[in-house]
Design a protein around this motif. Structure first.
Motif, PDB file in Angstrom:
ATOM      1  N   ASP A 218       0.922  -1.096  -0.069  1.00  0.00           N
ATOM      2  CA  ASP A 218       0.012   0.037   0.230  1.00  0.00           C
ATOM      3  C   ASP A 218       0.973   1.474  -0.060  1.00  0.00           C
ATOM      4  O   ASP A 218       0.619   2.189  -0.732  1.00  0.00           O
ATOM      5  CB  ASP A 218      -1.052   0.063   1.161  1.00  0.00           C
ATOM      6  N   ALA A 222       0.758   4.154  -2.943  1.00  0.00           N
ATOM      7  CA  ALA A 222       0.776   5.605  -2.521  1.00  0.00           C
ATOM      8  C   ALA A 222       2.183   6.659  -2.880  1.00  0.00           C
ATOM      9  O   ALA A 222       1.563   7.474  -3.488  1.00  0.00           O
ATOM     10  CB  ALA A 222       0.750   5.841  -0.893  1.00  0.00           C
ATOM     11  N   LEU A 250      -4.898   1.698  -4.182  1.00  0.00           N
ATOM     12  CA  LEU A 250      -4.515   2.870  -3.366  1.00  0.00           C
ATOM     13  C   LEU A 250      -5.370   2.855  -2.270  1.00  0.00           C
ATOM     14  O   LEU A 250      -6.584   2.653  -2.299  1.00  0.00           O
ATOM     15  CB  LEU A 250      -4.687   4.014  -4.329  1.00  0.00           C
ATOM     16  N   ASN A 251      -4.807   3.140  -1.000  1.00  0.00           N
ATOM     17  CA  ASN A 251      -5.482   3.372   0.202  1.00  0.00           C
ATOM     18  C   ASN A 251      -5.905   5.029   0.366  1.00  0.00           C
ATOM     19  O   ASN A 251      -5.195   5.555   0.143  1.00  0.00           O
ATOM     20  CB  ASN A 251      -4.602   2.894   1.418  1.00  0.00           C
ATOM     21  N   GLU A 252      -7.309   5.321   0.497  1.00  0.00           N
ATOM     22  CA  GLU A 252      -7.500   6.405   0.533  1.00  0.00           C
ATOM     23  C   GLU A 252      -6.914   7.183   1.609  1.00  0.00           C
ATOM     24  O   GLU A 252      -6.444   8.577   1.554  1.00  0.00           O
ATOM     25  CB  GLU A 252      -9.003   6.840   0.814  1.00  0.00           C
ATOM     26  N   ARG A 253      -6.501   6.678   2.703  1.00  0.00           N
ATOM     27  CA  ARG A 253      -5.751   7.455   3.871  1.00  0.00           C
ATOM     28  C   ARG A 253      -4.349   7.869   3.380  1.00  0.00           C
ATOM     29  O   ARG A 253      -3.882   8.733   4.394  1.00  0.00           O
ATOM     30  CB  ARG A 253      -6.012   6.850   5.209  1.00  0.00           C
ATOM     31  N   ASP A 254      -3.922   7.298   2.641  1.00  0.00           N
ATOM     32  CA  ASP A 254      -2.647   7.583   1.974  1.00  0.00           C
ATOM     33  C   ASP A 254      -2.470   9.108   1.368  1.00  0.00           C
ATOM     34  O   ASP A 254      -1.320   9.470   0.928  1.00  0.00           O
ATOM     35  CB  ASP A 254      -1.926   6.319   1.356  1.00  0.00           C
ATOM     36  N   VAL A 255      -3.628   9.412   0.867  1.00  0.00           N
ATOM     37  CA  VAL A 255      -3.810  10.798  -0.096  1.00  0.00           C
ATOM     38  C   VAL A 255      -4.076  11.819   0.715  1.00  0.00           C
ATOM     39  O   VAL A 255      -5.061  11.919   1.275  1.00  0.00           O
ATOM     40  CB  VAL A 255      -4.830  10.391  -1.346  1.00  0.00           C
ATOM     41  N   PRO A 258      -6.971  14.976  -1.314  1.00  0.00           N
ATOM     42  CA  PRO A 258      -7.855  14.189  -2.119  1.00  0.00           C
ATOM     43  C   PRO A 258      -7.912  15.017  -3.688  1.00  0.00           C
ATOM     44  O   PRO A 258      -8.235  14.184  -4.550  1.00  0.00           O
ATOM     45  CB  PRO A 258      -9.274  14.263  -1.626  1.00  0.00           C
ATOM     46  N   ARG A 261      -6.425  13.119  -6.873  1.00  0.00           N
ATOM     47  CA  ARG A 261      -7.099  12.235  -7.478  1.00  0.00           C
ATOM     48  C   ARG A 261      -7.509  12.680  -8.680  1.00  0.00           C
ATOM     49  O   ARG A 261      -7.411  11.912  -9.755  1.00  0.00           O
ATOM     50  CB  ARG A 261      -8.089  11.471  -6.763  1.00  0.00           C
ATOM     51  N   PHE A 269      -7.398   3.752 -11.270  1.00  0.00           N
ATOM     52  CA  PHE A 269      -7.506   3.109 -10.001  1.00  0.00           C
ATOM     53  C   PHE A 269      -8.512   1.966 -10.267  1.00  0.00           C
ATOM     54  O   PHE A 269      -9.412   1.422  -9.231  1.00  0.00           O
ATOM     55  CB  PHE A 269      -8.651   4.159  -9.260  1.00  0.00           C
TER      56      PHE A 269
END
Length: 281
Positions: A218, A222, A250-255, A258, A261, A269
Motif C-alpha cells: 500500500d 501511494a 491505493l488506500n484513501e488515507r494515504d492521499v 484528495p 486524485r 484506480f
C-alpha cells in the motif's frame, strides 16, 4: 494418400473389353476368310473393309475414352491441389500458434526476470533515520511507510512544509532529490517493466500488469501515486498507470490531498466502467 489414389483411379475394364472384342472380331473374320474358296476370298476381302470401319469406330471410342481419362486425371489433380491447400493452411495455423507460443515464452522469461530484478532492487533499499536510541536502518518494503511519512511532511498545503514549499510539484521534487538514491532506480525499473508489457506482442497484457501490481505494498502504491503526478512520471509513466490500473489498491488515507486524485483518469484506480477508453480487467 494411397487409398485416395486407388479410389480415384479410372476404370480400365472398358479398354480391355474393347480390345478383346476388336481382336475377336478380327480373328473371326480372318478365320472365316481363310476357310472360303479362292474365288470367294476376293469378294470377302472387299467386305473386310467394313470390318476396318468397325476398327476405326473402336479407335474413335479409344479417343473418347482418352479424353475421359484426361478429364478424370484433371479432376484428381484438382482434388489433390485442394487437399494440399488444406494441409498447407493447417500447417500455417499450427506455425502461427507455435510462433505465438514462442513469443509468449520469450516474453514471460524476460518479464519474470525483470520482476525478480525489481524485487531485488526493492529489497536493497536501505533507509537510515535517527531514532531515540540512535541510528535506525529500515530496509526493503518497510522503508516505504517512512518515505510516505516524509512526503506528507514535505507537502503540507495547510501549513509550511518541511522543505519550505507549498505547491505539490516543488515539494515532491525536493523530497525526490533527497531520496533519489533509493527511489530513482526503483521507479526506473518499475516503469521499464510496465513499458515492456505495453510494447509486447502478446494477448492479455493486463494479466501481467496485475501480477506486477500485486507485488506493490500500500505504501508503494501511494508513493507511485505521487510520483506519477511529478515531472518524473507525468509524461511517460502516468499514461501507463492509467492504462493498466496500477493504482487500484491505493488506500484513501494515504492521499493527503484528495484533489490530486482528479489529475488521474479513473482507469488508473481500476475503474474502467467509468472510462470507456480504458482496458478492462
Amino acid at each position: 494418400m494411397a487409398e485416395r489414389e486407388e479410389t480415384d483411379s479410372a476404370p480400365l475394364w472398358p479398354v480391355i473389353v474393347t480390345l478383346l472384342l476388336a481382336a475377336a472380331a478380327w480373328c473371326a473374320n480372318l478365320y472365316y476368310g481363310l476357310s472360303l474358296e479362292s474365288d470367294a476370298r476376293g469378294l470377302f476381302g472387299d467386305m473386310f473393309g467394313a470390318v476396318n470401319s468397325v476398327f476405326s469406330g473402336f479407335a474413335f471410342v479409344g479417343v473418347i475414352y482418352a479424353i475421359f481419362l484426361q478429364r478424370h486425371e484433371i479432376s484428381i489433380a484438382k482434388k489433390e491441389i485442394a487437399y494440399t491447400k488444406t494441409i498447407l493452411d493447417e500447417q500455417q495455423k499450427q506455425l502461427s500458434l507455435q510462433n505465438q507460443e514462442t513469443k509468449k515464452q520469450a516474453f514471460e522469461s524476460t518479464y519474470f526476470q525483470m520482476v525478480r530484478l525489481f524485487t531485488d532492487i526493492t529489497n536493497q533499499i536501505d533507509l537510515q533515520k535517527m531514532g531515540k536510541s540512535g541510528m535506525m536502518v529500515t530496509k526493503g518494503k518497510d522503508a516505504f511507510p517512512v518515505f510516505l511519512e516524509r512526503l506528507r511532511k514535505a507537502y503540507s498545503p495547510l501549513e509550511k512544509s518541511l522543505y519550505g514549499g507549498h505547491d505539490f510539484e516543488s515539494s515532491y521534487e525536493a523530497f525526490y532529490q533527497e531520496h533519489n538514491t533509493e527511489l530513482g532506480h526503483y521507479f526506473r525499473m518499475l516503469y521499464n517493466i510496465v513499458a515492456f508489457i505495453d510494447g509486447a506482442e502478446i494477448e492479455n497484457q493486463k494479466f501481467y500488469a496485475k501480477i506486477l501490481r500485486a507485488q506493490l505494498s500500500d505504501a508503494e502504491v501511494a508513493i507511485l501515486f505521487y510520483n506519477g503526478l511529478s515531472q518524473h512520471g507525468v509524461q511517460k509513466f502516468k499514461p501507463l498507470m492509467e492504462r493498466y490500473g496500477l493504482l487500484k489498491n491505493l488506500n484513501e488515507r494515504d492521499v493527503s490531498v484528495p484533489e490530486l486524485r482528479e489529475r488521474y483518469k479513473v482507469s488508473a484506480f481500476g475503474n474502467p466502467a467509468k472510462d470507456p477508453g480504458a482496458p478492462r480487467d
